[in-house]
Design a protein around this motif. Structure first.
Motif: not given
Length: 96
Positions: A20-45
């Motif tokens: 699940t993408c941490a920004i848009c909330g889409k589920t079962d999507i490839k989340v392969l990009y790691e970004k720092e958002i609000n001090g946390q490293n999250v995976n995004i689409c």
């Protein structure tokens, strides 16, 4: 040119890189990009990663603009200090 986000490059990732993408909330999507958002490293689409890159490119960061006046002020201060120091030094020597 390698394709790290396809095929064998994502087989070793949990759930083959899907989640699940941490920004848009889409589920079962490839989340392969790691970004720092609000001090946390999250995976995004891929789409949110592109959106963040486009925002950064189109809207320059305000931090360098804020640092520029500080650098100018710092550059002026040392220029003034040496100019005043020699003026004070001869006056003290003349009094001594």
């Amino acid at each position: 040119m390698s394709k790290n986000h396809r095929g064998s490059g994502i087989r070793s990732l949990p759930n083959h890189g899907r989640g699940t993408c941490a920004i848009c909330g889409k589920t079962d999507i490839k989340v392969l990009y790691e970004k720092e958002i609000n001090g946390q490293n999250v995976n995004i689409c891929k789409f949110c990663n592109a959106h963040l890159k486009n925002e950064a490119r189109n809207n320059p960061a305000p931090a360098p603009a804020a640092e520029a006046p500080a650098e100018e002020a710092a550059a002026e201060a040392p220029a003034e200090a040496p100019a005043e120091a020699p003026a004070d030094a001869p006056a003290e020597e003349a009094n001594a």
